[in-house]
Design a protein around this motif. Structure first.
Motif, PDB file in Angstrom:
ATOM      1  N   LEU A  10       8.348  -7.425   0.403  1.00  0.00           N
ATOM      2  CA  LEU A  10       9.270  -6.326   0.091  1.00  0.00           C
ATOM      3  C   LEU A  10      10.356  -6.167   1.144  1.00  0.00           C
ATOM      4  N   GLY A  11      10.144  -6.733   2.316  1.00  0.00           N
ATOM      5  CA  GLY A  11      11.097  -6.549   3.405  1.00  0.00           C
ATOM      6  C   GLY A  11      10.570  -5.572   4.431  1.00  0.00           C
ATOM      7  N   LYS A  12      11.488  -4.957   5.133  1.00  0.00           N
ATOM      8  CA  LYS A  12      11.116  -4.131   6.279  1.00  0.00           C
ATOM      9  C   LYS A  12      11.270  -2.641   5.991  1.00  0.00           C
ATOM     10  N   GLY A  13      10.283  -1.885   6.490  1.00  0.00           N
ATOM     11  CA  GLY A  13      10.321  -0.439   6.456  1.00  0.00           C
ATOM     12  C   GLY A  13       9.860   0.090   7.800  1.00  0.00           C
ATOM     13  N   TYR A  14       9.295   1.311   7.823  1.00  0.00           N
ATOM     14  CA  TYR A  14       8.887   1.918   9.094  1.00  0.00           C
ATOM     15  C   TYR A  14       7.521   2.587   8.961  1.00  0.00           C
ATOM     16  N   ILE A  15       6.769   2.525  10.062  1.00  0.00           N
ATOM     17  CA  ILE A  15       5.548   3.318  10.180  1.00  0.00           C
ATOM     18  C   ILE A  15       5.739   4.323  11.309  1.00  0.00           C
ATOM     19  N   ILE A  16       5.022   5.454  11.227  1.00  0.00           N
ATOM     20  CA  ILE A  16       5.201   6.530  12.206  1.00  0.00           C
ATOM     21  C   ILE A  16       4.488   6.208  13.511  1.00  0.00           C
ATOM     22  N   GLU A  17       3.224   5.774  13.416  1.00  0.00           N
ATOM     23  CA  GLU A  17       2.447   5.457  14.603  1.00  0.00           C
ATOM     24  C   GLU A  17       1.903   4.040  14.506  1.00  0.00           C
ATOM     25  N   GLU A  18       1.771   3.400  15.649  1.00  0.00           N
ATOM     26  CA  GLU A  18       1.239   2.039  15.710  1.00  0.00           C
ATOM     27  C   GLU A  18      -0.289   2.093  15.744  1.00  0.00           C
ATOM     28  N   VAL A  19      -0.887   2.307  14.574  1.00  0.00           N
ATOM     29  CA  VAL A  19      -2.340   2.395  14.466  1.00  0.00           C
ATOM     30  C   VAL A  19      -2.803   1.487  13.328  1.00  0.00           C
ATOM     31  N   LYS A  20      -3.931   0.839  13.529  1.00  0.00           N
ATOM     32  CA  LYS A  20      -4.518  -0.009  12.507  1.00  0.00           C
ATOM     33  C   LYS A  20      -5.340   0.854  11.551  1.00  0.00           C
ATOM     34  N   ILE A  21      -5.051   0.737  10.255  1.00  0.00           N
ATOM     35  CA  ILE A  21      -5.768   1.507   9.237  1.00  0.00           C
ATOM     36  C   ILE A  21      -6.167   0.552   8.129  1.00  0.00           C
ATOM     37  N   GLN A  22      -7.417   0.617   7.713  1.00  0.00           N
ATOM     38  CA  GLN A  22      -7.910  -0.275   6.672  1.00  0.00           C
ATOM     39  C   GLN A  22      -8.629   0.524   5.593  1.00  0.00           C
ATOM     40  N   ASP A  23      -8.212   0.307   4.336  1.00  0.00           N
ATOM     41  CA  ASP A  23      -8.894   0.892   3.175  1.00  0.00           C
ATOM     42  C   ASP A  23      -9.009   2.414   3.258  1.00  0.00           C
ATOM     43  N   ASP A  24      -7.961   3.065   3.736  1.00  0.00           N
ATOM     44  CA  ASP A  24      -7.883   4.527   3.750  1.00  0.00           C
ATOM     45  C   ASP A  24      -6.466   4.881   3.314  1.00  0.00           C
ATOM     46  N   GLU A  25      -6.281   4.901   1.986  1.00  0.00           N
ATOM     47  CA  GLU A  25      -4.933   5.022   1.443  1.00  0.00           C
ATOM     48  C   GLU A  25      -4.256   6.326   1.856  1.00  0.00           C
ATOM     49  N   GLU A  26      -4.993   7.395   1.893  1.00  0.00           N
ATOM     50  CA  GLU A  26      -4.403   8.681   2.268  1.00  0.00           C
ATOM     51  C   GLU A  26      -3.867   8.632   3.696  1.00  0.00           C
ATOM     52  N   ALA A  27      -4.635   8.050   4.605  1.00  0.00           N
ATOM     53  CA  ALA A  27      -4.187   7.948   5.996  1.00  0.00           C
ATOM     54  C   ALA A  27      -3.004   6.992   6.121  1.00  0.00           C
ATOM     55  N   ILE A  28      -3.016   5.924   5.331  1.00  0.00           N
ATOM     56  CA  ILE A  28      -1.913   4.972   5.368  1.00  0.00           C
ATOM     57  C   ILE A  28      -0.627   5.638   4.904  1.00  0.00           C
ATOM     58  N   ILE A  29      -0.685   6.333   3.784  1.00  0.00           N
ATOM     59  CA  ILE A  29       0.510   6.997   3.248  1.00  0.00           C
ATOM     60  C   ILE A  29       1.052   8.022   4.230  1.00  0.00           C
ATOM     61  N   ALA A  30       0.150   8.718   4.899  1.00  0.00           N
ATOM     62  CA  ALA A  30       0.590   9.720   5.881  1.00  0.00           C
ATOM     63  C   ALA A  30       1.312   9.080   7.057  1.00  0.00           C
ATOM     64  N   ASN A  31       1.108   7.769   7.259  1.00  0.00           N
ATOM     65  CA  ASN A  31       1.712   7.085   8.402  1.00  0.00           C
ATOM     66  C   ASN A  31       2.943   6.270   8.023  1.00  0.00           C
ATOM     67  N   LEU A  32       3.373   6.340   6.765  1.00  0.00           N
ATOM     68  CA  LEU A  32       4.542   5.585   6.326  1.00  0.00           C
ATOM     69  C   LEU A  32       5.794   6.436   6.454  1.00  0.00           C
ATOM     70  N   ALA A  33       6.767   5.940   7.220  1.00  0.00           N
ATOM     71  CA  ALA A  33       8.018   6.671   7.408  1.00  0.00           C
ATOM     72  C   ALA A  33       9.081   6.239   6.409  1.00  0.00           C
ATOM     73  N   GLN A  34       9.105   4.950   6.086  1.00  0.00           N
ATOM     74  CA  GLN A  34      10.079   4.445   5.117  1.00  0.00           C
ATOM     75  C   GLN A  34       9.496   3.222   4.428  1.00  0.00           C
ATOM     76  N   ILE A  35       9.497   3.255   3.082  1.00  0.00           N
ATOM     77  CA  ILE A  35       8.930   2.172   2.285  1.00  0.00           C
ATOM     78  C   ILE A  35      10.060   1.459   1.544  1.00  0.00           C
ATOM     79  N   PRO A  36      10.134   0.134   1.629  1.00  0.00           N
ATOM     80  CA  PRO A  36      11.142  -0.570   0.832  1.00  0.00           C
ATOM     81  C   PRO A  36      10.880  -0.403  -0.671  1.00  0.00           C
ATOM     82  N   SER A  37      11.926  -0.549  -1.453  1.00  0.00           N
ATOM     83  CA  SER A  37      11.806  -0.381  -2.902  1.00  0.00           C
ATOM     84  C   SER A  37      10.904  -1.456  -3.513  1.00  0.00           C
ATOM     85  N   TYR A  38      10.056  -1.049  -4.459  1.00  0.00           N
ATOM     86  CA  TYR A  38       9.162  -2.002  -5.104  1.00  0.00           C
ATOM     87  C   TYR A  38       9.067  -1.790  -6.612  1.00  0.00           C
TER      88      TYR A  38
END
Length: 535
Positions: A308-336
């Motif tokens: 999809l290209g490049k976007g942004y995350i808020i914090e540099e943390v590894k998150i696996q299989d926790d969609e709610e936590a992942i979404i909370a850490n997304l600052a900018q998502i490329p169009s999909y």
């Protein structure tokens, strides 16, 4: 010409390998679209970037000064530059002045001669080579222009009767450029105050691509993405090309891209989208990937993923299989949206750090009844991500190299592979893939008779990719790659292309793993390089 005189130096064999490796690595950075004048600029910048002006004995006067030791006097600069230009097929001469006790170069471009002094562009520009600064004041000049700049009483090595008289590049923009410019699709991109511009070497002024909110330092231009810095902050800019080449400023121009550092979050919860203002200058660039419909997370083939290209995350943390936590850490998502059919949605399942930076992974899944999509369209932001493509582009045109893919990485460095001795072949013509992905392991049967032999190397624990000494690497022997493609800093694509990996378990201690970072063709065949890193 004589390349060096290292016979009296300790570790001659190692130095000779370093010399050959650095030469091949530099020459591999020449873009196929470069004309001779572009090659001259590229090699000029390489020499100035890698060399400190210092007398280190006889080697300071030879190509091995810059190419092995990174230290030389003027004749070392000139002979190394001449050696590389000749290897690249550009006619060149060494010029010297006994009165000045100085040496520089002539290059022949389209039948005309031009003067270049890489030494003075390094030392006279910055006053010292230790700070990495250099200019282009003495690049592609006439003899009269060089005389006005302090050069006199010159002779050409071998008493060749040539002189620099053409003023084709006398008004070139390059003479005022500080530091490196970057070649991309036939043009040189460069920083000019708060602007990033592009031009041909014969142009006196470039076309502005973007204007930032402070003095710009250009880091890289690759795959349509400009990476640059303002102060200590790193930004990316997506080039939209028009019919005249270069960036379409009306679409992604500096007015809405770079004069502010804030953006909007592109995140949502399962109940719907939730947008909030985010300062993207405090966030981290990440690469976003989607597993295609019907694909598998464990299939690391580039054809299984959508980049999809490049976007942004808020914090540099590894998150696996926790969609709610992942979404909370997304600052900018490329169009999909173009990749998600009706009744489907994106499920984000991973944020992790790979060799080439942070990755965000998702997959296209069936939307549950009355469930909203997991992420809205991409908002406007100061660093627009690149347009999605069907596969991740792993075929570099060279950089410096490498790169390659630059997010928040150190600039001014090139990570490459060493040239080492041959090893005995291991295995037969039938085998299976041995993949050691960050999160999982997948094996499948591969017909090795259709694959290519490659040499595998590991950087030792505590070692550095930039140390090309054989003692820094573990020689694993020979394995196989599926396709003969150059891949740099894209571990998933590399893993997908490995057919058989020689055993390395005895070299990897508990809590460590192998991270593969490069597939590249060298003069002795294909190489696959990895490093031993923390899990």
């Amino acid at each position: 010409m004589t390349i060096n005189n290292m016979t009296n130096a300790a570790g001659f064999e190692e130095n000779y390998k370093t010399f050959n490796w650095n030469t091949q690595n530099i020459l591999s950075g020449i873009d196929p679209d470069m004309k001779d004048e572009d090659i001259a600029l590229y090699l000029h910048d390489v020499i100035d970037e890698m060399t400190t002006y210092k007398h280190i004995g006889y080697g300071a006067y030879k190509p091995c000064g810059p190419l092995v030791y990174g230290q030389a006097v003027c004749e070392g600069y000139a002979t190394a530059y001449m050696y590389l230009l000749e290897k690249a097929g550009v006619q060149t001469y060494k010029v010297y002045s006994n009165s000045m006790n100085h040496a520089w170069n002539y290059v022949e471009l389209d039948g005309s001669i031009y003067a270049i002094d890489a030494t003075w562009d390094d030392t006279r520009y910055s006053g010292s080579t230790l700070n990495g600064a250099y200019g282009h004041k003495y690049f592609l000049k006439t003899d009269s222009e060089m005389e006005a700049l302090g050069h006199y009483d010159l002779k050409v090595s071998g008493d060749v009767k040539v002189s620099a008289t053409s003023d084709k590049y006398s008004d070139s923009f390059i003479h005022t450029v500080e530091g490196a410019s970057k070649f991309y699709e036939g043009y040189w991109f460069y920083a000019d105050g708060a602007d990033i511009k592009y031009a041909n070497l014969s142009d006196s002024e470039g076309t502005t691509v973007l204007t930032a909110n402070g003095t710009v330092k250009l880091v890289d231009v690759k795959d349509g993405i400009i990476t640059y810095m303002v102060g200590s902050a790193t930004y990316t800019y997506n080039l939209t090309q028009d019919s005249s080449k270069g960036a379409n400023q009306d679409q992604t121009g500096s007015d809405n891209q770079d004069n502010n550092n804030s953006g909007t979050v592109a995140g949502s919860t399962e109940d719907g989208a939730s947008n909030q203002e985010i300062d993207l200058s405090t966030c981290t660039v990440a690469k976003f990937y989607l597993v295609k419909e019907g694909g598998s997370r464990k299939n690391y083939s580039s054809g299984n993923y959508i980049s999809l290209g490049k976007g942004y995350i808020i914090e540099e943390v590894k998150i696996q299989d926790d969609e709610e936590a992942i979404i909370a850490n997304l600052a900018q998502i490329p169009s999909y949206e173009n990749y998600v059919s009706e009744g489907k949605r994106v499920q984000w399942y991973s944020i992790k750090k790979e060799n080439d930076g942070w990755h965000v992974d998702g997959e296209i899944v069936k939307k549950e009844e009355n469930q909203e999509p997991q992420a809205p369209s991409e908002p406007q932001a100061p660093s627009e991500p690149p347009a999605p493509s069907e596969t991740t582009d792993s075929s570099e045109s060279s950089e410096e190299s490498g790169s390659g893919n630059i997010d928040k990485t150190e600039e001014g460095t090139t990570e490459n592979q060493p040239i080492n001795s041959d090893n005995q072949d291991t295995g037969d013509n039938q085998g299976s893939v041995e993949e050691t992905h960050v999160d999982d392991t997948s094996k499948q049967e591969i017909d090795l008779s259709t694959c290519t032999v490659a040499k595998f190397y590991l950087v030792k624990e505590g070692g550095s990719r930039k140390n090309y000494s054989p003692s820094n690497y573990i020689n694993l022997g020979k394995g196989y790659i599926i396709e003969e493609v150059k891949i740099q800093d894209d571990e998933e694509a590399i893993l997908a292309n490995l057919a058989q990996i020689p055993s390395y378990e005895s070299y990897v201690s508990e809590g460590k793993r192998v991270q593969w970072y490069s597939i590249k063709k060298e003069n002795d065949g294909w190489h696959v390089d990895g490093a031993i890193v923390d899990e």
